[in-house]
Design a protein around this motif. Sequence first.
Motif, short mmCIF file in Angstrom:
data_model
loop_
_atom_site.label_atom_id
_atom_site.label_comp_id
_atom_site.label_asym_id
_atom_site.label_seq_id
_atom_site.Cartn_x
_atom_site.Cartn_y
_atom_site.Cartn_z
N GLY A 133 0.82 -1.43 0.28
CA GLY A 133 -0.14 0.13 -0.41
C GLY A 133 0.61 1.23 -0.19
O GLY A 133 2.50 1.04 0.28
N ASP A 134 0.31 2.61 -0.48
CA ASP A 134 0.79 3.31 -0.48
C ASP A 134 0.92 4.89 0.36
O ASP A 134 -0.85 4.26 0.38
CB ASP A 134 1.25 3.95 -2.25
N GLU A 135 1.07 5.53 -0.16
CA GLU A 135 0.54 7.16 0.94
C GLU A 135 -0.93 7.52 0.48
O GLU A 135 -0.74 8.44 0.31
CB GLU A 135 2.01 8.13 1.11
N ALA A 149 -3.23 0.43 -3.65
CA ALA A 149 -3.02 -1.17 -3.02
C ALA A 149 -2.79 -1.81 -4.38
O ALA A 149 -3.64 -1.82 -4.54
CB ALA A 149 -4.06 -1.45 -1.71
N THR A 183 -6.27 -3.60 3.00
CA THR A 183 -5.12 -2.45 3.20
C THR A 183 -5.76 -0.89 2.18
O THR A 183 -4.72 0.05 3.02
CB THR A 183 -4.07 -3.33 1.71
N GLN A 184 -6.53 -0.70 1.35
CA GLN A 184 -6.47 0.62 1.17
C GLN A 184 -7.98 1.23 2.84
O GLN A 184 -7.47 2.31 2.96
CB GLN A 184 -7.60 0.51 0.44
N ILE A 188 -7.64 0.20 5.60
CA ILE A 188 -6.72 0.89 6.58
C ILE A 188 -5.93 1.90 6.23
O ILE A 188 -5.52 2.42 7.21
CB ILE A 188 -7.13 -0.15 8.43
N TYR A 210 -3.42 1.30 4.67
CA TYR A 210 -1.71 0.97 5.11
C TYR A 210 -0.27 1.66 4.22
O TYR A 210 -1.09 1.19 2.56
CB TYR A 210 -1.64 -0.66 5.13
N ILE A 211 0.40 1.48 4.29
CA ILE A 211 1.41 1.97 3.55
C ILE A 211 3.02 1.06 3.99
O ILE A 211 3.60 1.20 5.07
CB ILE A 211 1.60 3.30 4.15
N GLY A 251 2.57 -6.03 3.32
CA GLY A 251 2.96 -6.87 3.97
C GLY A 251 1.98 -7.90 3.63
O GLY A 251 1.74 -8.18 3.04
N VAL A 265 -1.49 -10.68 4.58
CA VAL A 265 -2.92 -10.67 4.97
C VAL A 265 -2.49 -12.00 4.51
O VAL A 265 -3.03 -12.89 4.50
CB VAL A 265 -4.11 -10.37 3.85
#
Length: 105
Positions: free
Chosen positions: A40-42, A46, A88-89, A91, A93-94, A97, A99
């Motif tokens: 995921g990115d800033e 994702a 991922t999107q 929450i 998340y960056i 990782g 799941v």
Amino acid sequence: TSEQELRSNFEQVKNEVPGSPMFMMQLCSQARHLEVQIVGDEYGCAVALNGRDCTTQRRFQKIFEEGPPVIAPQEVFRQMERAAQRLTQNIGYIGAGTVEYLYNA
């Protein structure tokens, strides 16, 4: 493992993350431990990269990871990848990782 050890360990795990569900893999005889790798990115984007079957474990340590996981039908695993991507999107998340799923084979 004695009943007392089970009760003690259960309480310890229950108190680690209050309200979170717990799964006892040893009691789920057909369960498989499947994972989806995500990034995921800033910007809220994702992607699900790939997956593995990490069921082969010894003393709770993965000793063999099989990819791609063949135990789940391809369409089912695609749904798992899409769900991992949405999580991922959602929450925010960056980073990279994993799941993890407990899949009933």
